[in-house]
Scaffold this motif. Structure first.
Motif, PDB file in Angstrom:
ATOM      1  N   UNK A  45       0.806  -1.069  -0.053  1.00  0.00           N
ATOM      2  CA  UNK A  45       0.027  -0.062  -0.043  1.00  0.00           C
ATOM      3  C   UNK A  45       0.674   1.244  -0.047  1.00  0.00           C
ATOM      4  N   UNK A  46       0.300   2.330  -0.354  1.00  0.00           N
ATOM      5  CA  UNK A  46       0.910   3.670  -0.407  1.00  0.00           C
ATOM      6  C   UNK A  46       0.056   4.805  -0.276  1.00  0.00           C
ATOM      7  N   UNK A  47       0.237   5.859   0.199  1.00  0.00           N
ATOM      8  CA  UNK A  47      -0.514   7.058   0.370  1.00  0.00           C
ATOM      9  C   UNK A  47      -0.489   7.703  -0.869  1.00  0.00           C
ATOM     10  N   UNK A  48      -1.673   8.499  -1.143  1.00  0.00           N
ATOM     11  CA  UNK A  48      -1.960   9.291  -2.148  1.00  0.00           C
ATOM     12  C   UNK A  48      -1.159  10.270  -2.416  1.00  0.00           C
TER      13      UNK A  48
ATOM     14  N   UNK B 213       7.771 -13.690   4.992  1.00  0.00           N
ATOM     15  CA  UNK B 213       7.311 -13.017   3.879  1.00  0.00           C
ATOM     16  C   UNK B 213       5.451 -12.319   4.205  1.00  0.00           C
ATOM     17  N   UNK B 214       5.250 -13.006   5.350  1.00  0.00           N
ATOM     18  CA  UNK B 214       3.877 -12.383   5.591  1.00  0.00           C
ATOM     19  C   UNK B 214       3.792 -11.115   6.208  1.00  0.00           C
ATOM     20  N   UNK B 215       4.750 -10.858   6.988  1.00  0.00           N
ATOM     21  CA  UNK B 215       4.712  -9.642   7.792  1.00  0.00           C
ATOM     22  C   UNK B 215       4.799  -8.224   7.167  1.00  0.00           C
ATOM     23  N   UNK B 216       3.830  -7.475   7.488  1.00  0.00           N
ATOM     24  CA  UNK B 216       3.784  -6.099   6.846  1.00  0.00           C
ATOM     25  C   UNK B 216       4.422  -4.989   7.549  1.00  0.00           C
ATOM     26  N   UNK B 217       5.474  -4.561   6.732  1.00  0.00           N
ATOM     27  CA  UNK B 217       6.576  -3.454   7.171  1.00  0.00           C
ATOM     28  C   UNK B 217       5.943  -2.385   6.736  1.00  0.00           C
ATOM     29  N   UNK B 218       6.532  -1.152   7.482  1.00  0.00           N
ATOM     30  CA  UNK B 218       6.242  -0.030   7.068  1.00  0.00           C
ATOM     31  C   UNK B 218       7.148   0.679   6.409  1.00  0.00           C
ATOM     32  N   UNK B 219       7.250   1.835   5.626  1.00  0.00           N
ATOM     33  CA  UNK B 219       8.130   2.560   4.973  1.00  0.00           C
ATOM     34  C   UNK B 219       7.753   4.185   4.764  1.00  0.00           C
ATOM     35  N   UNK B 220       8.809   4.715   4.777  1.00  0.00           N
ATOM     36  CA  UNK B 220       8.411   6.439   4.402  1.00  0.00           C
ATOM     37  C   UNK B 220       9.451   6.943   3.367  1.00  0.00           C
ATOM     38  N   UNK B 221       9.015   7.679   2.814  1.00  0.00           N
ATOM     39  CA  UNK B 221      10.048   8.453   1.892  1.00  0.00           C
ATOM     40  C   UNK B 221      10.819   9.595   2.477  1.00  0.00           C
TER      41      UNK B 221
ATOM     42  N   UNK C  71       4.234   7.388   2.330  1.00  0.00           N
ATOM     43  CA  UNK C  71       4.536   6.158   3.084  1.00  0.00           C
ATOM     44  C   UNK C  71       3.480   5.181   2.789  1.00  0.00           C
ATOM     45  N   UNK C  72       3.831   3.916   3.260  1.00  0.00           N
ATOM     46  CA  UNK C  72       2.905   3.038   3.057  1.00  0.00           C
ATOM     47  C   UNK C  72       3.567   1.742   3.623  1.00  0.00           C
ATOM     48  N   UNK C  73       3.210   0.431   3.017  1.00  0.00           N
ATOM     49  CA  UNK C  73       3.876  -0.878   3.640  1.00  0.00           C
ATOM     50  C   UNK C  73       4.130  -1.700   2.491  1.00  0.00           C
ATOM     51  N   UNK C  74       4.788  -2.730   2.920  1.00  0.00           N
ATOM     52  CA  UNK C  74       5.284  -3.635   1.918  1.00  0.00           C
ATOM     53  C   UNK C  74       5.700  -5.022   2.641  1.00  0.00           C
ATOM     54  N   UNK C  75       6.116  -6.024   2.054  1.00  0.00           N
ATOM     55  CA  UNK C  75       6.486  -7.372   2.470  1.00  0.00           C
ATOM     56  C   UNK C  75       7.687  -7.795   1.905  1.00  0.00           C
ATOM     57  N   UNK C  76       8.582  -8.352   2.651  1.00  0.00           N
ATOM     58  CA  UNK C  76       9.790  -8.605   2.186  1.00  0.00           C
ATOM     59  C   UNK C  76       9.711  -9.979   1.420  1.00  0.00           C
TER      60      UNK C  76
ATOM     61  N   UNK D  14      17.660  -0.706 -12.771  1.00  0.00           N
ATOM     62  CA  UNK D  14      17.930   0.974 -12.385  1.00  0.00           C
ATOM     63  C   UNK D  14      16.467   1.352 -12.159  1.00  0.00           C
ATOM     64  N   UNK D  15      15.216   0.797 -12.476  1.00  0.00           N
ATOM     65  CA  UNK D  15      14.143   1.489 -11.754  1.00  0.00           C
ATOM     66  C   UNK D  15      13.656   0.657 -10.738  1.00  0.00           C
ATOM     67  N   UNK D  16      12.727   1.487  -9.809  1.00  0.00           N
ATOM     68  CA  UNK D  16      12.323   0.797  -8.730  1.00  0.00           C
ATOM     69  C   UNK D  16      13.389   0.191  -7.801  1.00  0.00           C
ATOM     70  N   UNK D  17      14.473   1.189  -7.661  1.00  0.00           N
ATOM     71  CA  UNK D  17      15.578   0.673  -6.766  1.00  0.00           C
ATOM     72  C   UNK D  17      15.834   2.069  -5.992  1.00  0.00           C
ATOM     73  N   UNK D  18      16.043   1.549  -4.507  1.00  0.00           N
ATOM     74  CA  UNK D  18      16.224   2.652  -3.560  1.00  0.00           C
ATOM     75  C   UNK D  18      17.156   2.207  -2.570  1.00  0.00           C
ATOM     76  N   UNK D  19      17.483   3.096  -1.440  1.00  0.00           N
ATOM     77  CA  UNK D  19      18.563   2.916  -0.561  1.00  0.00           C
ATOM     78  C   UNK D  19      17.922   3.272   0.748  1.00  0.00           C
ATOM     79  N   UNK D  20      18.271   2.339   1.781  1.00  0.00           N
ATOM     80  CA  UNK D  20      17.850   2.731   3.189  1.00  0.00           C
ATOM     81  C   UNK D  20      18.442   3.987   3.876  1.00  0.00           C
TER      82      UNK D  20
END
Length: 97
Positions: A9-12, A59-67, A74-79, A90-96
């Protein structure tokens, strides 16, 4: 190392971002796989891990992220998996941070 996540999920607010350095937020989509690299200085020198990498999450745990630069994007993702040798596209790549 890198970690692949599936965006749940992600916010609008992500789609509303139009500042030149932050336009990447507009391209985030639910259901997409993203690849996140763990590099210094985000890496803890003692544990050699990045905070939020989902190390102990199955793999089933929901984790939160924020840009970075827009706390309203912000939103949620699963590992999906951890990659010892990063091969993020090159696309859809990020850094902690």
């Amino acid at each position: 190392y890198c970690v692949e996540f599936k965006t749940e999920s992600l916010s609008h607010h992500c789609a509303l971002e139009n500042r030149p350095y932050a336009r990447w937020m507009q391209y985030l989509r639910e259901g997409h796989t993203v690849c996140v690299a763990c590099q210094p200085p985000a890496m803890n020198t003692d544990t050699q891990r990045c905070s939020g990498d989902g190390h102990n999450a199955d793999g089933g745990k929901i984790l939160h992220w924020e840009a970075v630069g827009n706390s309203q994007c912000q939103g949620t993702w699963k590992k999906i998996r951890q990659l010892e040798h990063c091969s993020c596209p090159l696309v859809h790549s990020f850094i902690f941070t």
